[in-house]
Design an enzyme around this catalytic site. Structure first.
Site, PDB file in Angstrom:
ATOM      1  N   LYS A 115     -18.465  23.928 -27.379  1.00 11.73           N
ATOM      2  CA  LYS A 115     -17.272  24.758 -27.183  1.00 11.73           C
ATOM      3  C   LYS A 115     -17.643  26.233 -27.143  1.00 11.73           C
ATOM      4  O   LYS A 115     -17.101  27.010 -26.368  1.00 11.73           O
ATOM      5  CB  LYS A 115     -16.262  24.527 -28.314  1.00 11.73           C
ATOM      6  CG  LYS A 115     -15.372  23.329 -28.084  1.00 11.73           C
ATOM      7  CD  LYS A 115     -14.142  23.703 -27.234  1.00 11.73           C
ATOM      8  CE  LYS A 115     -13.373  22.533 -26.741  1.00 11.73           C
ATOM      9  NZ  LYS A 115     -13.832  21.857 -25.554  1.00 11.73           N
ATOM     10  N   LYS A 197     -17.554  14.292 -19.973  1.00 12.80           N
ATOM     11  CA  LYS A 197     -16.463  13.351 -20.246  1.00 12.80           C
ATOM     12  C   LYS A 197     -15.190  13.843 -19.555  1.00 12.80           C
ATOM     13  O   LYS A 197     -15.040  15.046 -19.301  1.00 12.80           O
ATOM     14  CB  LYS A 197     -16.240  13.196 -21.746  1.00 12.80           C
ATOM     15  CG  LYS A 197     -15.684  14.421 -22.423  1.00 12.80           C
ATOM     16  CD  LYS A 197     -15.289  14.150 -23.864  1.00 12.80           C
ATOM     17  CE  LYS A 197     -14.617  15.361 -24.458  1.00 12.80           C
ATOM     18  NZ  LYS A 197     -13.355  15.205 -25.051  1.00 12.80           N
ATOM     19  N   LYS A 200      -8.982  17.116 -21.119  1.00 11.52           N
ATOM     20  CA  LYS A 200      -7.745  17.800 -20.726  1.00 11.52           C
ATOM     21  C   LYS A 200      -8.058  19.213 -20.287  1.00 11.52           C
ATOM     22  O   LYS A 200      -7.533  19.701 -19.304  1.00 11.52           O
ATOM     23  CB  LYS A 200      -6.794  17.911 -21.927  1.00 11.52           C
ATOM     24  CG  LYS A 200      -6.304  16.595 -22.436  1.00 11.52           C
ATOM     25  CD  LYS A 200      -5.203  16.823 -23.472  1.00 11.52           C
ATOM     26  CE  LYS A 200      -5.477  16.016 -24.719  1.00 11.52           C
ATOM     27  NZ  LYS A 200      -6.256  16.739 -25.717  1.00 11.52           N
TER      28      LYS A 200
HETATM   29  N1  AQP Z   1     -13.207  11.024 -21.787  1.00  4.06           N
HETATM   30  C1  AQP Z   1     -12.882  10.378 -22.889  1.00  4.06           C
HETATM   31  N2  AQP Z   1     -13.233   9.084 -23.056  1.00  4.06           N
HETATM   32  C2  AQP Z   1     -12.892   8.412 -24.181  1.00  4.06           C
HETATM   33  N3  AQP Z   1     -12.186   8.969 -25.195  1.00  4.06           N
HETATM   34  C3  AQP Z   1     -11.815  10.250 -25.072  1.00  4.06           C
HETATM   35  N4  AQP Z   1     -11.123  11.084 -25.873  1.00  4.06           N
HETATM   36  C4  AQP Z   1     -11.015  12.284 -25.264  1.00  4.06           C
HETATM   37  N5  AQP Z   1     -11.631  12.273 -24.076  1.00  4.06           N
HETATM   38  C5  AQP Z   1     -12.133  11.017 -23.920  1.00  4.06           C
HETATM   39  C6  AQP Z   1     -10.570  10.722 -27.161  1.00  4.06           C
HETATM   40  O1  AQP Z   1      -9.194  11.062 -27.162  1.00  4.06           O
HETATM   41  C7  AQP Z   1      -8.833  11.539 -28.451  1.00  4.06           C
HETATM   42  C8  AQP Z   1      -8.195  12.898 -28.338  1.00  4.06           C
HETATM   43  O2  AQP Z   1      -9.176  13.877 -28.075  1.00  4.06           O
HETATM   44  P1  AQP Z   1      -8.893  15.358 -27.617  1.00  4.06           P
HETATM   45  O3  AQP Z   1      -7.515  15.754 -27.948  1.00  4.06           O
HETATM   46  O4  AQP Z   1     -10.024  16.225 -28.074  1.00  4.06           O
HETATM   47  O5  AQP Z   1      -8.991  15.126 -26.078  1.00  4.06           O
HETATM   48  P2  AQP Z   1      -9.657  15.827 -24.841  1.00  4.06           P
HETATM   49  O6  AQP Z   1      -9.027  15.183 -23.674  1.00  4.06           O
HETATM   50  O7  AQP Z   1     -11.112  15.798 -24.932  1.00  4.06           O
HETATM   51  O8  AQP Z   1      -9.053  17.258 -24.939  1.00  4.06           O
HETATM   52  P3  AQP Z   1      -9.661  18.655 -24.732  1.00  4.06           P
HETATM   53  O9  AQP Z   1      -8.667  19.606 -25.285  1.00  4.06           O
HETATM   54  O10 AQP Z   1     -10.090  18.856 -23.330  1.00  4.06           O
HETATM   55  O11 AQP Z   1     -10.820  18.537 -25.704  1.00  4.06           O
HETATM   56  P4  AQP Z   1     -12.319  18.778 -25.587  1.00  4.06           P
HETATM   57  O12 AQP Z   1     -12.379  20.053 -26.268  1.00  4.06           O
HETATM   58  O13 AQP Z   1     -12.909  17.659 -26.394  1.00  4.06           O
HETATM   59  O14 AQP Z   1     -12.732  18.813 -24.176  1.00  4.06           O
HETATM   60  C9  AQP Z   1     -10.107  11.541 -29.298  1.00  4.06           C
HETATM   61  O15 AQP Z   1     -10.179  10.366 -30.054  1.00  4.06           O
HETATM   62  C10 AQP Z   1     -11.172  11.574 -28.263  1.00  4.06           C
HETATM   63  O16 AQP Z   1     -12.383  11.014 -28.732  1.00  4.06           O
END
Ligand code: AQP
Length: 341
Positions: A115, A197, A200
C-alpha cells in the site's frame, strides 16, 4: 456449535467477484452451518479511511456495501450485519492492543509495504501501519475463532494470533486461537494483469452490480495467455487459469437454477478443459460471460428490491449493532478488569 465467525469488507468501492469467491461465498456457507454459534459480518468503514475516500459519498458507499451483503445472501436472521464505526469497542480494544504490539511486527507486513509503495509513500500514516491491530480487535472483541478471508489477509490472521497470545500471556487466558477459513477462490486475479489480485481500488474487476453488457465487454477484453488452448496451468497460463477458476466456481451456483438440466453437468476443472478442447478462447469467454451474467441476475434483482426499502436495511443494521454491542462491551469489560483499568 462452537464456531464464532467474524469477517469484514472495506467500503472502498464496488464489491467484485473476488470479494464474493474469496470471502462472501464462505460467509453464506458458514452462517448456514450447524457448527456456527454466531456469525458477524462488518462493513469496516474505519479500515476504509486508511486509503483515500470521499466524505461526500462515503456514508452511501457503506450502505451500498450493506445492500450487497443482504442481496447476495447474508441472512439477518442468522448473522449480525454491522458497521465498524458504530461499535466503538473495536477501536477501544485496538488502542489496548497497540500498547502490546511491537511496531516491527507491522512494518514487515507485505500488505503495508504494498500500500505504501502504491501511494508513492504518500500514505505513510499511523493508520495504515496499524490496520492489522484494528483488524485483530475487530475479530477478538467478539471472541471469534474462525475468519473467512481471501489469501491477501492471511498474514493479518497470523498477527491477530500473535497479539492474542501475548495478551493471554500478560493478562491471563482470554482469547482462543483464530483460524483463517479460506476458499477455493482465495485469490481471484485481475482481468488485466494476472500478477495482481482483482480489487476494488486497483484494477477494476467484475463488480457484482455490473450490467450484462459491461460484463460481456470486460470478459471479452480480459487478457489471455499465448497459445489458444483452454488449459488450467496457473504457472504457464495464469490468465486463462484464472478465468477457468471463475467458471468452475460459478457454474456450480448457476446450475441448480437451470430446470432443463436433468443430468447435472460436470463442472470440475478437467471437465471444463475437455468441454473446450479444440475450441477457442472466444468460445470459452462467451460462455463464461453468460455464466457470470446468470449468476448475478438474482442478486441484482434482489438488490433493486432492497434499494426501495431502506427502512428495512436501517432496521437490520440497528438491531444487529445493538446485539453486537452487547457482546463487544462484555469482552471489553473483562479485558479492562484483567488489566486493572
Ligand atoms: N481478488 C480477490 N480474490 C479473493 N478474495 C479477495 N478478497 C479481496 N480481493 C480478493 C477478499 O475480500 C475480503 C474483503 O477485502 P477488501 O475489502 O480488502 O477487498 P479489496 O477488493 O481487496 O478492496 P481494496 O479496497 O481494493 O483493497 P486492497 O487494498 O486489498 O486492494 C477479504 O477477505 C479479502 O481477502
Amino acid at each position: 456449535m462452537a464456531d464464532r465467525i467474524f469477517s469484514g469488507i472495506r467500503p472502498s468501492g464496488k464489491l467484485h467477484l473476488g470479494n464474493y469467491l474469496g470471502a462472501i461465498k464462505n460467509w453464506i456457507e458458514l452462517q448456514n452451518s450447524p457448527d456456527t454459534e454466531r456469525a458477524i459480518f462488518a462493513v469496516v468503514d474505519y479500515h476504509g479511511i486508511t486509503t483515500p475516500f470521499d466524505p461526500e459519498t462515503y456514508r452511501q458507499q457503506t450502505l451500498d456495501t450493506v445492500l450487497d451483503f443482504l442481496a447476495i445472501g447474508i441472512d439477518p436472521k442468522k448473522s449480525l450485519l454491522i458497521r465498524q464505526s458504530h461499535i466503538p469497542e473495536h477501536t477501544e480494544l485496538a488502542w489496548i492492543f497497540n500498547t502490546i504490539t511491537p511496531v516491527s511486527w507491522l512494518e514487515r507486513l507485505p500488505t503495508y509495504k504494498e500500500k505504501l509503495e502504491e501511494s508513492g509513500k504518500k500514505y505513510n500514516h499511523v493508520g495504515l501501519l496499524d490496520y492489522p491491530v484494528l483488524m485483530a480487535a475487530d475479530i477478538l472483541i467478539y471472541k471469534s475463532n474462525l475468519v473467512p478471508i481471501g489469501d491477501d489477509q492471511k498474514a493479518h490472521i497470523d498477527i491477530t494470533n500473535e497479539i492474542a497470545k501475548k495478551f493471554n500471556h500478560m493478562f491471563g487466558e482470554t482469547f482462543e486461537p483464530v483460524k483463517a477459513y479460506k476458499a477455493e477462490g482465495e485469490r481471484i486475479k485481475s482481468l488485466q494483469d494476472s500478477a495482481k489480485k482483482m480489487s476494488k481500488s486497483g484494477d477494476e474487476g467484475i463488480a457484482l452490480i455490473d450490467f450484462p453488457d459491461v460484463i460481456r465487454e470486460k470478459i471479452k477484453k480480459a487478457v489471455t495467455d499465448s497459445g489458444h488452448e483452454v488449459i488450467f496451468d496457473p504457472d504457464k497460463k495464469p490468465a486463462i487459469s484464472n478465468l477457468i477458476t471463475i467458471y468452475h466456481l460459478l457454474i456450480k451456483e448457476v446450475q441448480p437454477r437451470e430446470p432443463k438440466e436433468v443430468e447435472p453437468l460436470k463442472f470440475g476443472i478437467r471437465e471444463i478443459e475437455k468441454k473446450y478442447s479444440g475450441k477457442t478462447y472466444i468460445e470459452f469467454k462467451n460462455d463464461l460471460a453468460e455464466i457470470i451474467v446468470n449468476f448475478l441476475k438474482p442478486f441484482q434483482e434482489k438488490r433493486k428490491e432492497l434499494e426501495q426499502d431502506m427502512t428495512y436495511v436501517e432496521d437490520v443494521l440497528t438491531e444487529s449493532e445493538e446485539k453486537a454491542k452487547l457482546i463487544a462491551s462484555s469482552t471489553l469489560t473483562e479485558i479492562k478488569q484483567k488489566m486493572g483499568l
